[in-house]
Write an enzyme that holds these catalytic residues in place. Structure first.
Site, PDB file in Angstrom:
ATOM      1  N   LYS A  56       0.763  -1.179   0.091  1.00 39.59           N
ATOM      2  CA  LYS A  56      -0.041  -0.045   0.022  1.00 39.59           C
ATOM      3  C   LYS A  56       0.762   1.356  -0.058  1.00 39.59           C
ATOM      4  CE  LYS A  56      -3.334  -0.932  -0.877  1.00 39.59           C
ATOM      5  NZ  LYS A  56      -3.662  -1.434  -2.098  1.00 39.59           N
ATOM      6  N   THR A  59       2.925   1.085  -4.900  1.00 39.01           N
ATOM      7  CA  THR A  59       3.838  -0.047  -5.513  1.00 39.01           C
ATOM      8  C   THR A  59       3.049   0.246  -7.053  1.00 39.01           C
ATOM      9  OG1 THR A  59       3.141  -1.306  -3.842  1.00 39.01           O
ATOM     10  CG2 THR A  59       4.235  -2.342  -5.747  1.00 39.01           C
ATOM     11  N   TRP A  61       1.459   2.589  -8.577  1.00 37.88           N
ATOM     12  CA  TRP A  61       1.669   3.800  -9.082  1.00 37.88           C
ATOM     13  C   TRP A  61       3.185   4.001  -9.704  1.00 37.88           C
ATOM     14  CZ3 TRP A  61       1.665   8.806  -5.752  1.00 37.88           C
ATOM     15  CH2 TRP A  61       1.612  10.031  -6.591  1.00 37.88           C
ATOM     16  N   HIS A 116       7.219  -7.474  -2.323  1.00 34.95           N
ATOM     17  CA  HIS A 116       6.717  -6.661  -1.213  1.00 34.95           C
ATOM     18  C   HIS A 116       7.660  -7.245   0.101  1.00 34.95           C
ATOM     19  CE1 HIS A 116       3.374  -4.447  -2.301  1.00 34.95           C
ATOM     20  NE2 HIS A 116       2.515  -5.387  -2.250  1.00 34.95           N
ATOM     21  N   SER A 146      -4.791   2.644   4.468  1.00 36.36           N
ATOM     22  CA  SER A 146      -5.027   1.812   3.196  1.00 36.36           C
ATOM     23  C   SER A 146      -4.733   0.228   2.908  1.00 36.36           C
ATOM     24  CB  SER A 146      -3.792   2.385   2.111  1.00 36.36           C
ATOM     25  OG  SER A 146      -3.857   1.917   0.775  1.00 36.36           O
ATOM     26  N   PHE A 237      -3.617  10.328 -10.607  1.00 32.49           N
ATOM     27  CA  PHE A 237      -4.669   9.454  -9.888  1.00 32.49           C
ATOM     28  C   PHE A 237      -5.847   9.096 -10.653  1.00 32.49           C
ATOM     29  CE2 PHE A 237      -7.987   8.618  -6.700  1.00 32.49           C
ATOM     30  CZ  PHE A 237      -7.650   7.691  -5.917  1.00 32.49           C
ATOM     31  N   VAL A 239      -6.376   9.615 -13.827  1.00 27.77           N
ATOM     32  CA  VAL A 239      -6.463   8.971 -14.885  1.00 27.77           C
ATOM     33  C   VAL A 239      -6.301   7.104 -14.664  1.00 27.77           C
ATOM     34  CG1 VAL A 239      -5.036   8.444 -17.029  1.00 27.77           C
ATOM     35  CG2 VAL A 239      -5.567  10.620 -16.415  1.00 27.77           C
ATOM     36  N   PHE A 263      -9.693  -0.242  -5.458  1.00 29.50           N
ATOM     37  CA  PHE A 263      -8.167  -0.222  -5.278  1.00 29.50           C
ATOM     38  C   PHE A 263      -7.654   1.104  -5.366  1.00 29.50           C
ATOM     39  CE2 PHE A 263      -4.139  -0.204  -7.035  1.00 29.50           C
ATOM     40  CZ  PHE A 263      -3.553  -1.075  -6.183  1.00 29.50           C
ATOM     41  N   GLY A 267      -5.893   8.085  -2.705  1.00 29.02           N
ATOM     42  CA  GLY A 267      -4.667   8.411  -3.166  1.00 29.02           C
ATOM     43  C   GLY A 267      -4.298   9.847  -2.566  1.00 29.02           C
TER      44      GLY A 267
HETATM   45  P1  A3P Z   1      -5.065   4.639  -0.770  1.00 28.35           P
HETATM   46  O1  A3P Z   1      -5.680   3.469  -0.323  1.00 28.35           O
HETATM   47  O2  A3P Z   1      -4.701   5.493   0.339  1.00 28.35           O
HETATM   48  O3  A3P Z   1      -6.063   5.300  -1.664  1.00 28.35           O
HETATM   49  P2  A3P Z   1      -0.288  -0.491  -3.655  1.00 28.35           P
HETATM   50  O4  A3P Z   1      -0.222  -0.111  -5.174  1.00 28.35           O
HETATM   51  O5  A3P Z   1       1.057  -0.294  -3.028  1.00 28.35           O
HETATM   52  O6  A3P Z   1      -1.089  -1.268  -3.329  1.00 28.35           O
HETATM   53  O7  A3P Z   1      -0.892   1.226  -3.113  1.00 28.35           O
HETATM   54  C1  A3P Z   1      -2.147   1.578  -3.276  1.00 28.35           C
HETATM   55  C2  A3P Z   1      -2.519   2.913  -2.583  1.00 28.35           C
HETATM   56  O8  A3P Z   1      -1.653   3.903  -3.605  1.00 28.35           O
HETATM   57  C3  A3P Z   1      -3.817   3.327  -2.556  1.00 28.35           C
HETATM   58  O9  A3P Z   1      -3.862   4.345  -1.646  1.00 28.35           O
HETATM   59  C4  A3P Z   1      -4.006   3.861  -3.827  1.00 28.35           C
HETATM   60  O10 A3P Z   1      -5.013   4.825  -4.087  1.00 28.35           O
HETATM   61  C5  A3P Z   1      -2.668   4.845  -4.086  1.00 28.35           C
HETATM   62  N1  A3P Z   1      -2.130   5.096  -5.468  1.00 28.35           N
HETATM   63  C6  A3P Z   1      -2.247   4.266  -6.538  1.00 28.35           C
HETATM   64  N2  A3P Z   1      -1.800   5.389  -7.715  1.00 28.35           N
HETATM   65  C7  A3P Z   1      -1.822   6.619  -7.328  1.00 28.35           C
HETATM   66  C8  A3P Z   1      -1.656   7.754  -8.038  1.00 28.35           C
HETATM   67  N3  A3P Z   1      -1.638   8.017  -9.377  1.00 28.35           N
HETATM   68  N4  A3P Z   1      -1.675   8.858  -7.053  1.00 28.35           N
HETATM   69  C9  A3P Z   1      -1.784   8.719  -5.887  1.00 28.35           C
HETATM   70  N5  A3P Z   1      -2.036   7.490  -5.083  1.00 28.35           N
HETATM   71  C10 A3P Z   1      -1.921   6.438  -5.838  1.00 28.35           C
END
Ligand code: A3P
Length: 303
Positions: A56, A59, A61, A116, A146, A237, A239, A263, A267
């Site tokens: 969380k 990753t 992103w 992870h 998260s 976020f 897109v 999911f 963000g």
């Molecule tokens: P939240 O649950 O706080 O929204 P992972 O990919 O490691 O599982 O992490 C997921 C977290 O990264 C989620 O957080 C998700 O919304 C956030 N996330 C994914 N893409 C993102 C982006 N482009 N910008 C900001 N946060 C992003």
């Protein structure tokens, strides 16, 4: 990829209950533990790029960012497959899918890979081959929130119980992939010994363009301003939230039930304030101070 494989997984998930097994004191899903020999003997290649994170931390992103850098901003190609297919998750072992290791083994180079694992459980070949690692760290409080929502919606992980229960579970390091503290500190301490770019989720939210530039430089790529702007846009976020290849919506709801929580959830930096009680915050800060003392590692919990 033939997406009907997800129907098979869905069938299997109906009677599924995940258990944790300890590997060197770190709780891992039993399916990961079952393929431990295969995982530990994974053969990295010199031109691999590994994204390592505590769950969380951002990753997916970072996966999208690095994939697009490698593709020189070719958005169409970046949407060739769901993020969890194009970037093998080495720790994952969900039958009848190939394990993350098996998927990576048949992938042409250059490969982008995900793990992870805390640093002590990383297969040794990554160090032997001096692989570049992009590590993303996120402040513990937002990670906890998260992860709580993720464990509610992801049926491959244990039910987190109530928020109050989860608060204790997370702090005790009793979640899949273990203690947040050990994870972020372990990777931090290794950053000067290996080719590790240590990134912070909070910095990425604050100024994604600046942070993407850091990744481009670390990877030694030459990227035009136009391509950079494309990457920036496509990994925003909003897109990604609407991109079926990035938002896990191709998975059936028995695997990830996005009616419980998306999911791509919020963000944001600081969502913990909507979840931590005053007393939880005091207890957390006390433990945090003790565990992080002397690490030289600081996080921002708000921007
Ligand atoms: P939240 O649950 O706080 O929204 P992972 O990919 O490691 O599982 O992490 C997921 C977290 O990264 C989620 O957080 C998700 O919304 C956030 N996330 C994914 N893409 C993102 C982006 N482009 N910008 C900001 N946060 C992003």
């Amino acid at each position: 990829m033939d997406l009907s494989v997800f129907d098979l997984i869905a069938e299997q998930m109906k009677n599924f209950s995940v258990k944790m097994e300890l590997v060197d004191g770190v709780p891992l899903p039993d399916s990961t533990w079952e393929m431990w020999h295969q995982f530990w003997n994974f053969q990295a290649r010199e031109d691999d790029i590994l994204i390592a994170t505590f769950p969380k931390a951002g990753t997916t992103w970072m996966q999208e960012i690095v994939d697009l850098i490698m593709l020189q901003g070719d958005v169409e190609k970046s949407m060739r497959a769901p993020c969890f297919v194009k970037v093998p998750f080495l720790d994952l072992n969900v039958k009848p899918l190939p394990s993350g290791v098996e998927a990576a083994n048949v992938m042409p180079s250059p490969r982008l890979l995900k793990t992870h694992m805390p640093i002590k459980l990383l297969p040794p070949s990554f160090w032997e081959k001096d692989v570049k690692v992009v590590y993303v760290a996120r402040n513990a409080k937002d990670c906890m929130v998260s992860y709580y929502y993720f464990q509610r919606m992801n049926k491959g992980l244990p039910d987190p119980g109530t928020w109050d229960e989860y608060f204790s579970t997370f702090l005790a390091g009793d979640v899949a992939w273990g203690s947040w503290f050990d994870h972020v500190i372990g990777w931090w301490n290794a950053r000067d010994k290996h080719r590790i770019l240590y990134m912070f989720y909070e910095d990425m939210v604050e100024d994604p363009e600046r942070e993407i530039r850091k990744v481009i430089k670390f990877l030694g790529k030459d990227v035009s301003e136009e391509v950079l702007q494309t990457i920036l846009h496509h990994t925003s976020f909003e897109v990604m939230k609407n991109n079926p290849m990035a938002n896990y919506s191709v998975l059936p709801s028995v695997v990830m039930d996005q009616s419980i929580s998306k999911f791509m959830r919020k963000g944001k930096v600081g969502d913990w304030k909507n979840h931590f009680s005053v007393s939880q915050n005091i207890a957390f800060d006390k433990e945090y101070k003790e565990k992080m003392e002397g690490s030289g590692l600081t996080f921002r919990e708000e921007l």
